[in-house]
Enzyme design. Structure first.
Site, PDB file in Angstrom:
ATOM      1  N   ASP A 204       0.872  -1.162   0.000  1.00  0.00           N
ATOM      2  CA  ASP A 204       0.000   0.000   0.000  1.00  0.00           C
ATOM      3  C   ASP A 204       0.924   1.232   0.000  1.00  0.00           C
ATOM      4  O   ASP A 204       2.127   1.127   0.289  1.00  0.00           O
ATOM      5  CB  ASP A 204      -0.947  -0.004   1.214  1.00  0.00           C
ATOM      6  CG  ASP A 204      -2.142   0.932   0.996  1.00  0.00           C
ATOM      7  OD1 ASP A 204      -2.094   1.747   0.050  1.00  0.00           O
ATOM      8  OD2 ASP A 204      -3.118   0.857   1.772  1.00  0.00           O
TER       9      ASP A 204
HETATM   10  C1  BGC Z   1      -4.921   3.411   0.098  1.00  0.00           C
HETATM   11  C2  BGC Z   1      -5.048   2.379  -1.003  1.00  0.00           C
HETATM   12  C3  BGC Z   1      -4.914   3.057  -2.339  1.00  0.00           C
HETATM   13  C4  BGC Z   1      -3.595   3.784  -2.396  1.00  0.00           C
HETATM   14  C5  BGC Z   1      -3.345   4.490  -3.708  1.00  0.00           C
HETATM   15  C6  BGC Z   1      -3.685   4.278  -0.059  1.00  0.00           C
HETATM   16  O1  BGC Z   1      -3.725   5.366   0.811  1.00  0.00           O
HETATM   17  O2  BGC Z   1      -4.913   2.766   1.353  1.00  0.00           O
HETATM   18  O3  BGC Z   1      -6.266   1.699  -0.899  1.00  0.00           O
HETATM   19  O4  BGC Z   1      -5.027   2.121  -3.369  1.00  0.00           O
HETATM   20  O5  BGC Z   1      -3.567   4.757  -1.365  1.00  0.00           O
HETATM   21  O6  BGC Z   1      -4.125   5.604  -3.836  1.00  0.00           O
END
Ligand code: BGC
Length: 778
Positions: A279
Site C-alpha cells: 500500500d
Molecule cells: C490506500 C489504497 C490506495 C492507495 C493508492 C492508499 O492510501 O490505502 O487503498 O489504493 O492509497 O491511492
C-alpha cells in the site's frame, strides 16, 4: 572444391558477424525472450528501479496523483520503463468503486475523463448475486482498459469487523465467504478485459485509526477463518494479477515485511501467481519487503531503490530474491495493455455503464421495514422530500475509494424522473441552505479532510403540518459519509444526531396526524443505529451509497419498478455496545519514542482481536444477542416459499449437494437471495451456531414461478482451523445444513453425518500471536 570451401567459410564468417551484431545491439526483449533471459540481462540498477514505483505527488487538495502525467493524469502510480529490454511502464489507478483519475486535463474542459461511480462494495455484496457483480466487473474493466490503466487498485475485501470502520463502504461484508465470492466475481469480470486488479488490503486491515502503525494482534484461527479466508477464496477462484499488502502489522510485523503471509500462505499454500505491491508508503524496511515477497514498493522513492541496491552490494539481500521479485512483476507486465501497446480510446461507453450501475444499485438496496405496505408508492403521488442528502446524494465514500464522476442523480431528480410530483418550495429551501452552509466552510485541507455533513434543517410544527396537507407522503433521507484516514464515531454518526431524530419524529407526527405515511431512505456507507427511531416511520429503505445513478435506482425501488431483493451482508446491531469488538476497537496507543517515517503518520498502537472468530452474525447467533436487523435480512414486495430440502447423501463422502426449490407465492415478480448455513459438531473447538457456506439468488420469478437452486459443499466447507494441529479439520459427527432467507430466518434444515474426522488441509504454523489473547468463547 577449394573455391567452394572458401565461399563456405566466408559465408560462415558473415553469419558470425551478423550474429555478433544482433546480440550486441539487441538485448533480450520482454515477450520475445523468456523472462529469465530478460532478468539475466538486467543491471542491478534496473532491477532496483523496477521493484520500486516511479513516485507520487500529493497536492494540497484534490485527488491523489502519481507521477503519471504523461499517460494517465490522476492515476495513483506507475512503474519504471526499461526501454532497452522492451519493458514498458504500467499505470495503476484506484479504486474499488470506479476508475479514479483526473477528469480534466490541462484546464481543457472540452474533453473530459470522467468514470462511472459504481455502487460501493457493501451495496454490491448486498445483491448476493455474483453474476451481476461479474457483469459490473466486465463494464468496470472496460473503463480501466479504455482509460489506459493497466491495474485497478481494487476491489477492497477486508472484513467489516466493527461498524465504525472508516473504509467499510469499500469492503463487502462481515463474512469471508460473501467477501471471497464477491471478490472473485468482480475480479473475473474486470480482468476479462485484459487488465489487472489488486485485491486489498492484505490483511486484517479493519480500522483506519493509526492505520499505518497499528499492530493487529489476532489468533491464528481467527486469521485463517475470518480475515484471510476471503482472500483465499478470491485467489483460488480468480487468481488476480496482484495483491496489495496492508499498512498494519499482524502479530508484530508489517504485513508487507511478513514472509509467512506473502510467501508461505499466499504463494505456497494458496498458489498465488501474480505479484504483491505495498500500500502507498506501507511498511518500513524495503529489504524485509523484498525478502517477504512484497515485489513492488508503491508509490516508490529513490531511497528505497538505493537501499535495495546497497543491500545487494553488501550481501544482505541476495540477487536470487531480487530476481524473483523482478520476475513476478515482469510476468504481469507482459500481459498488460501497456506491453501489448493497446491504443486506448479515452472513451469508455459511459452510457452503457451508467445503466449497469443503476441496475446493480437497485439490486443491492435493502428494504428493512415496510409497515402497512407503505411501499411501493404509485408514481402519481405527491412527495414531500426532506433531508440534505435527498438533494445532495452521497454516491460513494471519500479518499481513494472516491471517483471523479460527471454527475450524481440526486433522489429529488430520480423521483421526478420517475414521474412523482415533489414540493418545489422544499427543494428551493434545501438547495439554498446546503449551498449556503457549504460556501461558508473552509476549503478541505487535503486528501484526508473528508467533508463534514451538513446539519439537518429544523421545521416547526406549523410548517410541517402545512407540508403534510400538501403532499401524500413524506420521504426523509439520512446521509453518512466516511473514508480513508479516519474511523467513524458513535455519537452523531453511528447514532443519529438529536437534530436528525427530531426531524424524523416531527415529520412523523405531522404526517401521521393526516394519515399519511413516512419513508426513510438511508444514504449511508456503513451501519447505523435504527432501533430507537424506526417505529416512528412506516418504511425504511437502505440505499447505501449507490453510485452515480443512485437517485434513479432509489426511485426504481420506491415505485416498485424494481422489486427489492437486496439483503444485508453485514449486521445492524441494536446498540453499538452490542458489537462484539466494541470493547477493543480501535485499540490503544503505546508509549514510544519510535520515529514515524510514513507521511500518513499514525501513533504506534495495538488492537487485540479478543472477539476471535465471533465477528458479525457468528457472534449474535451464538450468544443470542438479538440485532436490529440480522445478517442476510431483506424484505421484498412479494413472498417466497421454500420447498423440500434434498441432500445428495445422508453421509458426507467427498462432497454433498443440497437442492431447494423456491417459489414466488406473492403478487409481483421478484428475486430471492438464498443462504446455506452449517452448524458443525463441536469436539475440541468452539463452533459458531451457524456459518454461511454458500449462497445464491433466483432469477426474476413471476408469481407462482419456481426455481431450483443447488449448492455443493466440499470438505473444507465443513472444517474449522485447529491451531494446535495447524490444520483445517472437519470433526466427525452430525452436521446440520440450514437453508435460510436470512441468518435467523431458517426455512429448512437437514442433518448429514461425517463418519470419521477428516483433515481437510494441513498448513504451516505461522503468524502466531506473541501475546496470550483472551478470546471470546461460548
Ligand atoms: C490506500 C489504497 C490506495 C492507495 C493508492 C492508499 O492510501 O490505502 O487503498 O489504493 O492509497 O491511492
Amino acid at each position: 572444391m577449394k573455391k567452394l570451401t572458401a565461399v563456405y567459410s566466408s559465408l560462415t564468417l558473415l553469419g558470425c558477424i551478423i550474429y555478433y551484431h544482433s546480440t550486441a545491439q539487441q538485448a533480450p526483449q520482454l515477450g520475445r525472450n523468456t523472462i529469465k533471459e530478460v532478468v539475466a540481462a538486467m543491471t542491478l540498477e534496473e532491477k532496483t528501479k523496477l521493484v520500486v514505483g516511479k513516485g507520487f505527488k500529493m497536492p494540497g487538495t484534490g485527488p491523489v496523483i502519481g507521477t503519471t502525467e504523461d499517460k494517465v493524469p490522476g492515476a495513483a502510480g506507475t512503474t519504471f520503463a526499461i526501454p532497452r529490454l522492451g519493458i514498458p511502464s504500467i499505470v495503476v489507478a484506484d479504486g474499488p468503486a470506479g476508475v479514479r483519475i483526473s477528469p480534466i486535463r490541462n484546464h481543457d474542459s472540452s474533453i473530459t475523463y470522467y468514470a462511472t461511480a459504481w455502487p460501493v462494495g457493501t451495496l454490491l455484496a448486498s445483491t448476493w448475486d455474483t453474476s451481476l457483480v461479474k457483469k459490473v466487473g466486465v463494464a468496470f474493466g472496460q473503463e480501466v482498459h479504455e482509460y489506459g490503466v493497466d491495474i485497478l487498485l481494487g476491489p477492497g475485501i477486508n472484513i467489516h469487523r466493527n461498524p465504525l470502520g472508516g473504509r467499510n463502504f469499500e469492503y463487502y461484508s462481515e463474512d469471508p465467504v460473501v467477501a471471497g465470492y464477491m471478490t472473485a466475481a468482480i475480479v473475473n469480470g474486470i480482468e476479462s478485459n485484459g487488465v489487472g486488479t489488486s485485491i486489498k488490503h492484505f490483511a486484517a486491515n479493519n480500522q483506519e485509526t493509526n492505520r499505518n502503525t497499528v499492530n493487529t494482534i489476532v489468533s491464528e484461527r481467527a486469521l485463517r477463518e475470518i480475515y484471510l479466508r476471503g482472500f483465499e477464496i478470491a485467489v483460488k477462484k480468480a487468481q488476480p494479477w496482484t495483491v496489495m499488502s496492508s499498512y498494519n502489522k499482524i502479530n508484530g510485523d508489517y504485513t508487507s515485511e511478513e514472509f509467512d503471509l506473502l510467501t508461505t500462505i499466499l504463494r505456497k499454500e494458496w498458489g498465488f501467481k501474480g505479484f504483491v505491491m505495498s500500500d502507498w508508503f506501507g511498511g518500513r524496511d524495503p529489504i524485509a519487503q523484498m525478502k517477504a515477497g512484497n515485489d513492488l514498493l508503491m508509490p516508490g522513492t529513490s531511497q528505497q531503490s538505493n537501499r535495495i541496491k546497497s543491500a545487494n552490494e553488501h550481501d544482505s539481500l541476495s540477487i536470487k530474491v531480487l530476481d524473483e521479485n523482478v520476475e513476478r512483476i515482469l510476468s504481469i507486465i507482459v500481459q498488460s495493455p501497456a506491453f501489448k501497446g493497446y491504443a486506448f480510446s479515452n472513451k469508455p461507453d459511459l452510457k452503457h455503464d451508467a445503466a449497469i450501475s443503476r441496475e446493480a444499485a437497485s439490486e443491492g438496496m435493502v428494504l428493512l421495514r415496510n409497515e402497512g405496505n407503505a411501499l411501493p408508492l404509485k408514481t402519481d403521488k405527491k412527495v414531500a422530500v426532506f433531508g440534505n442528502t435527498s438533494y445532495d446524494l452521497i454516491a460513494g465514500g471519500t479518499g481513494s475509494g472516491d471517483v471523479n464522476k460527471a454527475y450524481v442523480v440526486s433522489l429529488i431528480k430520480g423521483l421526478s424522473n420517475a414521474g412523482y410530483a415533489t414540493d418545489n418550495d422544499l427543494q428551493n429551501a434545501y438547495t439554498t441552505y446546503i449551498a449556503d452552509v457549504k460556501s461558508k466552510r473552509p476549503k478541505p485541507r487535503g486528501f484526508f479532510d473528508a467533508p463534514k455533513p451538513v446539519p439537518e434543517m429544523f421545521f416547526d410544527a406549523k410548517a410541517l403540518a402545512q407540508k403534510a396537507d400538501n403532499a401524500d407522503v413524506a420521504i426523509i433521507t439520512i446521509g453518512r459519509n466516511a473514508g480513508e484516514g479516519a474511523d467513524r464515531k458513535v455519537e452523531n454518526d453511528f447514532n443519529l444526531s438529536d437534530t436528525e431524530k427530531v426531524l424524523i419524529k416531527n415529520i412523523s407526527i405531522a404526517f401521521h396526524a393526516k394519515n399519511k405515511k413516512v419513508i426513510v431512505v438511508l444514504n449511508i456507507g456503513g451501519v447505523i443505529e435504527i432501533t430507537s427511531w424506526q417505529t416512528d416511520v412506516d418504511a425504511v429503505l437502505l440505499a447505501w451509497q449507490p453510485g452515480l445513478e443512485g437517485g434513479n435506482a432509489i426511485a426504481d425501488l420506491l415505485s416498485g419498478k424494481t422489486n427489492p431483493s437486496g439483503k444485508l451482508a453485514t449486521t445492524f446491531p441494536v446498540e453499538y455496545k452490542d458489537v462484539p469488538s466494541a470493547k477493543n476497537f480501535p485499540g490503544k496507543e503505546l508509549p514510544t519514542t519510535e520515529k514515524q517515517s510514513s507521511p500518513f503518520g499514525g501513533k504506534p498502537s495495538e488492537v487485540v482481536y479478543e472477539d476471535g472468530i465471533y465477528v458479525g452474525y457468528r457472534y449474535y447467533n451464538t450468544f443470542n444477542v438479538k440485532p436490529a436487523y440480522e445478517f442476510g435480512y431483506g424484505l421484498s414486495y412479494t413472498s417466497f416459499t421454500y420447498g423440500d430440502l434434498k441432500l445428495s447423501a445422508k453421509t458426507f463422502n467427498g462432497s454433498i449437494t443440497a437442492t431447494i426449490t423456491v417459489t414466488n407465492t406473492g403478487q409481483v415478480a421478484g428475486k430471492e437471495a438464498v443462504q446455506l448455513y452449517i452448524s458443525a459438531p463441536s469436539k475440541e473447538l468452539d463452533k459458531p451456531a451457524e456459518e454461511l457456506k454458500a449462497f445464491g439468488k433466483t432469477k426474476l420469478l413471476q408469481p407462482n414461478e419456481s426455481e431450483m437452486l443447488s449448492f455443493t459443499l466440499n470438505i473444507k466447507d465443513l472444517a474449522s482451523f485447529n491451531t494446535k494441529r495447524s490444520a483445517w479439520i472437519a470433526d466427525a459427527g452430525a452436521y446440520t445444513l440450514k437453508i435460510g432467507a436470512s441468518s435467523s430466518d431458517i426455512k429448512k434444515t437437514m442433518n448429514f453425518d461425517l463418519a470419521k474426522e477428516v483433515v481437510a488441509e494441513k498448513v504451516t504454523a505461522v503468524l502466531k500471536p506473541v501475546i496470550q489473547i483472551t478470546e471470546l468463547k461460548k
